[in-house]
Design an enzyme around this catalytic site. Structure first.
Site, PDB file in Angstrom:
ATOM      1  N   ALA A 144     -17.422 -18.548  -8.973  1.00 30.16           N
ATOM      2  CA  ALA A 144     -17.189 -19.630  -8.008  1.00 30.16           C
ATOM      3  C   ALA A 144     -15.762 -20.123  -8.190  1.00 30.16           C
ATOM      4  CB  ALA A 144     -18.190 -20.748  -8.259  1.00 30.16           C
ATOM      5  N   GLY A 145     -15.160 -20.584  -7.123  1.00 32.81           N
ATOM      6  CA  GLY A 145     -13.776 -21.040  -7.206  1.00 32.81           C
ATOM      7  C   GLY A 145     -13.343 -21.693  -5.908  1.00 32.81           C
ATOM      8  N   ASN A 155     -15.041  -4.517   1.743  1.00 32.71           N
ATOM      9  CA  ASN A 155     -14.354  -5.803   1.567  1.00 32.71           C
ATOM     10  C   ASN A 155     -15.203  -6.980   2.047  1.00 32.71           C
ATOM     11  OD1 ASN A 155     -12.160  -4.866   0.275  1.00 32.71           O
ATOM     12  ND2 ASN A 155     -10.688  -5.236   1.898  1.00 32.71           N
ATOM     13  N   CYS A 176      -6.061  -9.257   1.997  1.00 29.19           N
ATOM     14  CA  CYS A 176      -7.159  -8.412   2.489  1.00 29.19           C
ATOM     15  C   CYS A 176      -8.391  -9.175   2.958  1.00 29.19           C
ATOM     16  CB  CYS A 176      -7.568  -7.417   1.414  1.00 29.19           C
ATOM     17  SG  CYS A 176      -6.370  -6.111   1.207  1.00 29.19           S
ATOM     18  N   LYS A 182      -4.214 -15.119  -6.714  1.00 26.38           N
ATOM     19  CA  LYS A 182      -4.944 -14.735  -7.922  1.00 26.38           C
ATOM     20  C   LYS A 182      -3.908 -14.436  -9.001  1.00 26.38           C
ATOM     21  CE  LYS A 182      -5.280  -9.786  -7.296  1.00 26.38           C
ATOM     22  NZ  LYS A 182      -6.148  -8.625  -7.280  1.00 26.38           N
ATOM     23  N   LYS A 242      15.748  -2.885   2.010  1.00 25.82           N
ATOM     24  CA  LYS A 242      14.654  -2.566   1.101  1.00 25.82           C
ATOM     25  C   LYS A 242      14.826  -1.154   0.530  1.00 25.82           C
ATOM     26  CE  LYS A 242       9.708  -3.444   1.507  1.00 25.82           C
ATOM     27  NZ  LYS A 242       8.659  -3.438   2.530  1.00 25.82           N
ATOM     28  N   THR A 255      -0.517  -4.284   9.262  1.00 29.00           N
ATOM     29  CA  THR A 255      -1.451  -4.499  10.371  1.00 29.00           C
ATOM     30  C   THR A 255      -1.796  -5.984  10.384  1.00 29.00           C
ATOM     31  OG1 THR A 255      -3.228  -3.869   8.856  1.00 29.00           O
ATOM     32  CG2 THR A 255      -2.479  -2.187  10.381  1.00 29.00           C
ATOM     33  N   VAL A 312       0.831  -1.206   0.000  1.00 28.89           N
ATOM     34  CA  VAL A 312       0.000   0.000   0.000  1.00 28.89           C
ATOM     35  C   VAL A 312       0.867   1.258   0.000  1.00 28.89           C
ATOM     36  CG1 VAL A 312      -1.645   1.306   1.390  1.00 28.89           C
ATOM     37  CG2 VAL A 312      -1.900  -1.158   1.159  1.00 28.89           C
TER      38      VAL A 312
HETATM   39  C1  UDX Z   1      -9.111  -6.855  -2.501  1.00 26.79           C
HETATM   40  C2  UDX Z   1     -10.123  -5.754  -2.873  1.00 26.79           C
HETATM   41  O1  UDX Z   1     -10.640  -6.008  -4.177  1.00 26.79           O
HETATM   42  C3  UDX Z   1      -9.480  -4.391  -2.801  1.00 26.79           C
HETATM   43  O2  UDX Z   1     -10.441  -3.388  -3.057  1.00 26.79           O
HETATM   44  C4  UDX Z   1      -8.907  -4.215  -1.391  1.00 26.79           C
HETATM   45  O3  UDX Z   1      -8.299  -2.973  -1.223  1.00 26.79           O
HETATM   46  C5  UDX Z   1      -7.929  -5.332  -1.074  1.00 26.79           C
HETATM   47  O4  UDX Z   1      -8.580  -6.584  -1.232  1.00 26.79           O
HETATM   48  P1  UDX Z   1      -7.138  -8.156  -3.716  1.00 26.79           P
HETATM   49  O5  UDX Z   1      -6.956  -8.918  -2.442  1.00 26.79           O
HETATM   50  O6  UDX Z   1      -5.925  -7.630  -4.404  1.00 26.79           O
HETATM   51  O7  UDX Z   1      -8.084  -6.887  -3.486  1.00 26.79           O
HETATM   52  O8  UDX Z   1      -7.861  -9.131  -4.731  1.00 26.79           O
HETATM   53  P2  UDX Z   1      -9.268  -9.319  -5.469  1.00 26.79           P
HETATM   54  O9  UDX Z   1      -9.044  -9.193  -6.924  1.00 26.79           O
HETATM   55  O10 UDX Z   1     -10.311  -8.499  -4.882  1.00 26.79           O
HETATM   56  O11 UDX Z   1      -9.530 -10.875  -5.161  1.00 26.79           O
HETATM   57  C6  UDX Z   1      -9.596 -11.378  -3.835  1.00 26.79           C
HETATM   58  C7  UDX Z   1      -9.805 -12.853  -3.802  1.00 26.79           C
HETATM   59  O12 UDX Z   1     -11.125 -13.192  -4.182  1.00 26.79           O
HETATM   60  C8  UDX Z   1      -8.904 -13.663  -4.728  1.00 26.79           C
HETATM   61  O13 UDX Z   1      -8.466 -14.809  -4.031  1.00 26.79           O
HETATM   62  C9  UDX Z   1      -9.795 -14.031  -5.888  1.00 26.79           C
HETATM   63  O14 UDX Z   1      -9.410 -15.213  -6.542  1.00 26.79           O
HETATM   64  C10 UDX Z   1     -11.123 -14.204  -5.172  1.00 26.79           C
HETATM   65  N1  UDX Z   1     -12.287 -14.016  -6.042  1.00 26.79           N
HETATM   66  C11 UDX Z   1     -12.573 -12.782  -6.554  1.00 26.79           C
HETATM   67  C12 UDX Z   1     -13.136 -15.082  -6.305  1.00 26.79           C
HETATM   68  O15 UDX Z   1     -12.916 -16.213  -5.856  1.00 26.79           O
HETATM   69  N2  UDX Z   1     -14.257 -14.873  -7.069  1.00 26.79           N
HETATM   70  C13 UDX Z   1     -14.551 -13.666  -7.584  1.00 26.79           C
HETATM   71  O16 UDX Z   1     -15.588 -13.555  -8.260  1.00 26.79           O
HETATM   72  C14 UDX Z   1     -13.681 -12.579  -7.338  1.00 26.79           C
END
Ligand code: UDX
Length: 438
Positions: free
Chosen positions: A260-261, A216, A268, A329, A35, A86, A11
């Site tokens: 779905a997955g 979130n 987060c 992801k 770093k 955090t 961040v």
């Molecule tokens: C997320 C929020 O989107 C972002 O706004 C916040 O600030 C931080 O957390 P991020 O963790 O980078 O971002 O990933 P995101 O693309 O949101 O995906 C989160 C998880 O959900 C991944 O494991 C993804 O595979 C899963 N996911 C997402 C699903 O399983 N199905 C979906 O339809 C969408």
């Protein structure tokens, strides 16, 4: 304007780099000397498309610099962002040690008015804690200096963070009781977005802090909702993707976050849902829906292990499982709370050998999942495998040469945990195909 960003994790680094791209003078501070030295040489410690160019350009333009010297950075800055980690604490809450120590550091250093902004995701009430820590240090110094505390949560997605910062859906600015000065300074900082007509939500600090959890937790709930429906689909012969489409075409619902997955992972959603449930419980409220979201997510990962076990007809001992995708992801090397790790551990516990490949997360996964064979590409991972599992939907897994895969594998079986293949097409190539919720 001069600003300081304390903490050069995900961040902090993205925030600092993007503000410098707006023309603001940014000093990024971190206590990790290695770093900071790396960043000064242009080495970016995280995998985030586009970040290296922005950092290089603004370092060259002398708008962005890195230091371990917080005193100088704090002294120069009008706005100080706290963007330190955090982590989850042992009891399921949030460990605010780093936020508190940075706040104290600020209290020991400031000589004039500053706006101190929490950027890290922090439980409701943390801004009050930040104020108290700074004030205690000022009192100890016998100094009377006015300062403002604000909350400006980030909504950055890994892999798309630059775009999310530059073209956000909204910017949330939470300030203490009618603090017009802090609000004006924050709006000035975000002026380029203001001119772009980005919606701004101006509110109090507690609302701003809670809004991040609300967003979130809701997104995580959408995912768990569709994952729970996928179970039902499997038992009645339904197709969860068609259901997601039907739901998503209703504009009140929206089609995003209904894939779905294997369940959500990352830095987060798992942490924020746990943290929200925890601080709500401490306040005497049960967030029933959030608690259920967490439960369904845990169950969904175990269901993925069951899918692999049943694809192997229940005989896992001594079998080779090819795991395609380790990051939580695509487009990131981040394996925090990645479903792949839990699935791997579950299969290893049943005696499976794991051959894994990921385009970006190999180094990290090697440490986090000992005993796995790290392969140089997909086809090496598939060689001699009894089953192929697609755990992360990287683009390069979407168009596999299935004829070649079938020749390399011991048995042509595919467990497609992201539903990226057409079941009939894969079956036509001679594979036993298993998807999620269809
Ligand atoms: C997320 C929020 O989107 C972002 O706004 C916040 O600030 C931080 O957390 P991020 O963790 O980078 O971002 O990933 P995101 O693309 O949101 O995906 C989160 C998880 O959900 C991944 O494991 C993804 O595979 C899963 N996911 C997402 C699903 O399983 N199905 C979906 O339809 C969408």
């Amino acid at each position: 304007m001069n600003i300081a960003v304390i903490g050069t994790g995900y961040v902090g680094l993205v925030t600092g780099a993007c503000f410098s791209e707006f023309g603001v003078h940014v000093t990024c501070v971190d206590q990790d000397e290695v770093k900071i030295e790396g960043l000064e040489r242009g080495e970016i410690p995280i995998y985030e498309p586009g970040l290296d160019e922005i950092v290089a350009r603004n370092v060259r333009g002398e708008r962005l610099s890195f230091t371990i010297d917080s005193a100088e950075a704090i002294d120069r800055a009008l706005v100080i962002f706290i963007a330190v980690g955090t982590p989850a604490s042992a009891d399921g809450g949030t460990d605010l040690r780093f936020v508190e120590s940075v706040s104290r550091e600020i209290g020991r250093q400031i000589e004039s008015y500053k706006v101190i902004v929490t950027k890290s995701t922090v439980p409701v009430g943390t801004s009050d804690r930040v104020r108290a820590c700074i004030q205690e240090e000022l009192d100890a110094r016998g100094m009377e200096i006015r300062f403002s505390v604000a909350s400006n949560p980030e909504f950055l997605r890994e892999g798309a963070a630059i775009g999310d910062f530059m073209r956000p859906d909204r910017v949330v600015i939470g300030t203490e009781n009618n603090d017009d000065q802090a609000l004006a300074i924050m709006k000035d900082l975000y002026r380029p977005l203001y001119l772009n007509e980005t919606p701004f939500v101006e509110t109090n600090v507690h609302t701003a802090e809670l809004s991040k959890y609300a967003a979130n937790a809701f997104l995580a709930t959408k995912i768990s909702f569709i994952n729970e429906l996928s179970v039902l689909c499997e038992s009645v012969g339904g197709d969860v993707q068609a259901i997601a489409r039907v739901m998503g075409l209703d504009r009140r619902i929206g089609k995003k976050f209904l894939h779905a997955g294997p369940g959500f992972g990352g830095s987060c959603f798992p942490k924020d849902t746990q943290s929200a449930a925890h601080f709500a419980r401490e306040l005497g409220h049960e967030l029933t829906i959030v608690e259920a979201t967490i439960q369904v997510n845990a169950r969904q990962r175990l269901r993925m292990i069951d899918k692999v076990v049943s694809a192997l007809d229940g005989e896992v001992e001594g079998k080779t499982v090819a795991v395609l995708g380790l990051s939580f992801k695509p487009e990131t090397d981040d394996i925090r709370e990645a479903p792949a790790l839990e699935i791997i551990r579950g299969l290893q516990a049943r005696g499976a050998k794991i051959q894994a490949y990921d385009p970006a997360a190999m180094a990290a996964a090697g440490e986090a999942a000992p005993g796995i064979v790290l392969c140089k590409d997909v086809y090496e991972a598939l060689t001699g495998a009894d089953v192929m599992t697609i755990v992360t939907e990287w683009n390069e897994f979407r168009m596999l040469d299935l004829a070649r895969a079938r020749e390399l594998m011991l048995e042509p079986r595919m467990v497609d945990m992201r539903n990226i293949y057409d079941a009939e097409r894969v079956a036509a190539e001679g594979f036993h195909y298993v998807g999620v919720g269809r």
